[in-house]
Design an enzyme around this catalytic site. Structure first.
Site, PDB file in Angstrom:
ATOM      1  N   GLU A 188       0.842  -1.197   0.000  1.00  0.00           N
ATOM      2  CA  GLU A 188       0.000   0.000   0.000  1.00  0.00           C
ATOM      3  C   GLU A 188       0.880   1.251   0.000  1.00  0.00           C
ATOM      4  O   GLU A 188       1.869   1.330   0.724  1.00  0.00           O
ATOM      5  CB  GLU A 188      -0.888  -0.035   1.244  1.00  0.00           C
ATOM      6  CG  GLU A 188      -1.852   1.130   1.389  1.00  0.00           C
ATOM      7  CD  GLU A 188      -2.727   0.987   2.630  1.00  0.00           C
ATOM      8  OE1 GLU A 188      -3.638   1.808   2.795  1.00  0.00           O
ATOM      9  OE2 GLU A 188      -2.484   0.053   3.427  1.00  0.00           O
ATOM     10  N   LYS A 201      -8.946   2.789  -2.274  1.00  0.00           N
ATOM     11  CA  LYS A 201      -9.269   2.034  -1.062  1.00  0.00           C
ATOM     12  C   LYS A 201     -10.695   2.356  -0.651  1.00  0.00           C
ATOM     13  O   LYS A 201     -11.087   3.522  -0.570  1.00  0.00           O
ATOM     14  CB  LYS A 201      -8.283   2.409   0.050  1.00  0.00           C
ATOM     15  CG  LYS A 201      -8.375   1.559   1.310  1.00  0.00           C
ATOM     16  CD  LYS A 201      -7.221   1.897   2.243  1.00  0.00           C
ATOM     17  CE  LYS A 201      -7.199   1.019   3.480  1.00  0.00           C
ATOM     18  NZ  LYS A 201      -6.016   1.300   4.331  1.00  0.00           N
ATOM     19  N   CYS A 208      -5.594  -3.242   1.875  1.00  0.00           N
ATOM     20  CA  CYS A 208      -5.456  -3.365   3.324  1.00  0.00           C
ATOM     21  C   CYS A 208      -6.781  -3.587   4.061  1.00  0.00           C
ATOM     22  O   CYS A 208      -7.300  -4.696   4.075  1.00  0.00           O
ATOM     23  CB  CYS A 208      -4.718  -2.154   3.874  1.00  0.00           C
ATOM     24  SG  CYS A 208      -3.988  -2.459   5.517  1.00  0.00           S
TER      25      CYS A 208
END
EC number: 6.3.5.1
Length: 760
Positions: free
Chosen positions: A67, A138, A194
């Site tokens: 990330e 994200k 994530c």
């Protein structure tokens, strides 16, 4: 699992059909963690490219970085600064330009501004050969405990088609985009970041239902005690539940340790199996490079019909997913007119590189070319031939020589415990159901030969009687010597029965068999040495004829001893023979596992030392039907000499039953697993003198034998007695697992062997 091999040239791919993993349904993936230069995107771009050049040389098709890998994750408020964001965009463009000469599809992390510059998104950018295939924001931003992400980033779950600028060009965010790779059939890529993995319904779960087969996670996840195990638990669960591959790469060295720490964890799961992982807390670059079996993923989804049923249930939610973009991993061929010339002039001309494509264009590559052509026609541009996949060297994944037998001793012991107790529990339940639950009730009647199968069935019977509170003397064990029975095996049968405590008798079947052969007019009945299939089956049938009548006489049931491998090959005498029984305890256990079950029983001390000694003597005896007499100096009849090595047959059986693979892929996998006896691991307890390799010629020969026998003997499997399914690898009972018409032809399978399986 961090390794490198020399790049193998295209010449190998042109001459060896086993040279490239990409011709056999695999894709090579790399999960990468690398030292980050915090807030220095230019340096990070160079570090990415240095790794990517090495991965290119290793024929990696997909490379996944952590990330925010171009900036670092632990920037806090610096991520809002214009200089940092400008530099991050330039770093993306630098990698984009350099990617034109690189094979891997690149998934890296960067903060990107919306076109109106009002919000920043935490993004995964997917790059291939100079093109941006997708930008995934994200979706779930943690703002709890140590996390403050909503302070800086906008959530990406509703950011579909939000525009960002890169190098003066408009790009759009694609939180629900699935990337299709046309020349690697089965490869459909979806990216999450994530925290997206940690929510109850992760984006990847819906993406899998929408068709994604390879799920990747770019993670910044700081490390605390126990978190690494939690990550693997979630990834393993996702890969198993979604029938997918899950590629995970976490941030590590270089991230700020002001308040947190980082471990740089990387791993890859496939359908719940860990394919590989790298060292944690590394200094320097670490990569997990493994080969993902796309065929397995597709086959598992096809077989598990509830997977698609679940898609139907969530169809409305899945409408937001689309195949956002497509690419060809190996790039289009340099000569657009190649196929026109092939059609016009034939395949005899020397067209250089193009000829390789034609020669090696098997079924898998033809399908990829057809899809590519159709998409080209749909979009109105001229289709070009696809490039030949590069030679890749050996598979980079663990591949079992014995897929029914784990290499890991602890896993093997666990499997043996479960298999043995499944067999015992099945027999206990059957005896209880028919009056055998108490002393004096229905008795197990079993023929013991001193061989592996009857030995194991006998110790299953013994344990079942123990659990029922019955004396083992109520087991009625019979040995029935025939024309080729040796004193060694007959003695083993007697010694084992006595050690177990079973009632034991010997019945010589030779007089009755001779009389039957005389009555039939068989030459042996006249004293001639004719040892044909009739001669063999009269003995096998006579033994079971006695057993069934003895069961009638003593109030018992015949316990069958035939195993899964024999049933697959049809190596059983049909009807009143070893094909039939009242209840079969071994029918779900392959030959290659039975010896390990007996070893486990010895090691666990389930029986006394004397019994263990006899069991070991049985293990040391060659597998033989003992039906044909042997003269002095001659080699005794060997089952494996007749029908082939059970090691290869069980290998084929597993991949046919459990995976649904065709013979071309099975042969490729067999060559990888069995081509070199010194490579890889062997199961615990496997004797050194038995460790051997098989050539491609042998693999092809015995694969042909298996295929012919498997198809022609289905009629035997259609009429099997009851028996418990033991292994997830499959069973052949038409009620418990495998269903197949008895009169089907094997022509298509044999044609594939001839076409796709090299014999030298």
């Amino acid at each position: 699992m961090s390794s490198a091999t020399d790049a193998v040239g295209p010449a190998a791919a042109a001459t060896d059909p086993h040279a490239s993993i990409y011709d056999h349904g695999f894709v090579r993936v790399a999960a990468v963690t690398l030292p980050v230069a915090l807030a220095d995107p230019a340096t990070n771009a160079e570090r990415h490219l240095e790794v990517l050049r090495d991965l290119h040389a290793q024929q990696v098709g997909l490379a996944v970085f952590p990330e925010l890998s171009l900036t670092g994750y632990s920037l806090d408020d610096l991520v809002m600064q214009e200089p940092l964001l400008d530099a991050a965009e330039q770093a993306v463009l630098d990698v984009l330009e350099a990617s034109q000469e690189l094979m891997p599809i690149i998934v890296l992390g960067a903060p990107l501004r919306a076109e109106d510059r009002s919000r920043v998104y935490n993004c995964a950018v997917v790059i291939h050969r100079g093109q941006i295939l997708g930008i995934t924001p994200k979706q779930n931003l943690p703002t709890y405990r140590e996390f403050y992400e909503r302070r800086w980033f906008a959530p990406g779950d509703d950011a579909c088609d939000i525009a960002v600028r890169l190098g003066g060009e408009e790009q759009h965010l694609s939180p629900h985009g699935i990337i299709t790779v046309e020349d690697v059939p089965g490869l459909k890529l979806f990216v999450e970041i994530c925290e997206d993995m940690w929510v109850p319904v992760p984006p990847s779960a819906e993406a899998a239902l929408a068709g994604a087969t390879v799920l990747v996670n770019l993670s910044g996840s700081p490390i605390t005690v126990g978190r690494a195990e939690d990550r693997k638990l979630l990834a393993r669960s996702s890969s198993a539940r979604c029938q997918a591959a899950y590629v995970y790469a976490a941030a590590g060295e270089g991230e700020s340790t002001t308040d947190l720490a980082w471990d740089g964890q990387t791993f890859v799961y496939e359908c719940g199996d860990l394919l590989g992982e790298s060292e944690r807390f590394p200094r320097g670059v670490r990569t997990t490079i493994v080969d993902v079996d796309l065929d397995r993923i597709v086959a598992e989804r096809r077989r598990q019909n509830t997977f698609d049923d679940n898609r139907r249930t969530h169809a409305e939610s899945l409408a937001k997913f689309e195949s956002y973009s497509t690419t060809n991993l190996f790039g289009p061929h340099i000569d657009p007119g190649f196929w026109d010339r092939v059609e016009k002039e034939g395949a005899d001309e020397d067209w250089g590189e193009g000829l390789e494509d034609l020669v090696l264009l098997g079924g898998r590559r033809r399908a990829a070319q057809a899809r590519h052509d159709a998409r080209a026609a749909e979009k109105g541009y001229e289709s070009e031939p696809l490039r030949t996949p590069p030679a890749t060297g050996p598979l980079r994944r663990h591949h079992d020589r014995f897929p029914f037998v784990p290499d890991d001793p602890a896993r093997l012991a666990q499997d043996c415990y479960e298999a043995y107790n499944i067999q015992v529990a099945g027999l206990v339940r059957r005896l209880e159901a028919i009056g055998g639950g108490k002393p004096g009730g229905t008795k197990p009647v079993i023929g013991v030969s001193g061989g592996l199968d009857s030995t194991h069935a006998l110790i299953v019977c013994a344990r079942a009687m123990d659990l029922l509170g019955r004396d083992r003397s109520e087991i009625l064990a019979y040995t029935m010597p025939g024309f080729a029975t040796t004193e060694h095996t007959r003695s083993n049968a007697e010694l084992l029965s006595e050690a177990i405590g079973a009632s034991f008798e010997t019945i010589d079947i030779r007089p009755a068999s001779t009389q039957m052969l005389k009555d039939m007019g068989h030459p042996f009945g006249r004293g001639e040495e004719v040892y044909d299939v009739t001669f063999e089956n009269v003995q096998a049938g006579m033994r079971y004829d006695y057993l069934f009548r003895l069961a009638n006489h003593h109030g018992g049931i015949v316990v069958g001893t035939g195993d899964l491998s024999e049933l697959a090959l049809g190596w059983a005498t049909f009807g009143v023979g070893d094909h039939m029984s009242h209840y079969g305890v071994n029918a779900g256990v392959p030959k290659t596992l039975i010896q390990h079950l007996i070893r486990w029983v010895i090691a666990e001390g389930i029986f006394d030392e004397a019994t263990g000694t006899v069991l070991q003597a049985v293990l040391d005896t060659e597998i033989t039907p003992e039906l044909i007499p042997t003269k002095a100096g001659e080699k005794a009849q060997s089952t494996e000499d007749s029908i082939g090595p059970y090691a290869l047959h069980d290998f084929t059986l597993y991949h046919l039953l459990r995976r649904g693979y065709g013979p071309g892929k099975i042969a490729y996998l067999a060559h990888q697993a069995w081509g070199d006896a010194s490579a890889g691991e062997w199961p615990a307890g496997y004797a050194d003198e038995d460790k051997r390799a098989y050539s491609r010629e042998e693999i092809k020969h015995w694969l042909t034998v298996f295929t012919k026998r498997f198809f022609s003997n289905q009629f035997k499997r259609s009429t099997l007695p009851n028996a418990p399914k033991v292994l997830a690898g499959g069973a052949v009972s038409p009620r418990g697992d495998w269903r197949m018409p008895s009169d089907v032809t094997s022509r298509a399978w044999l044609a594939e062997i001839e076409r796709d399986v090299p014999g030298e």
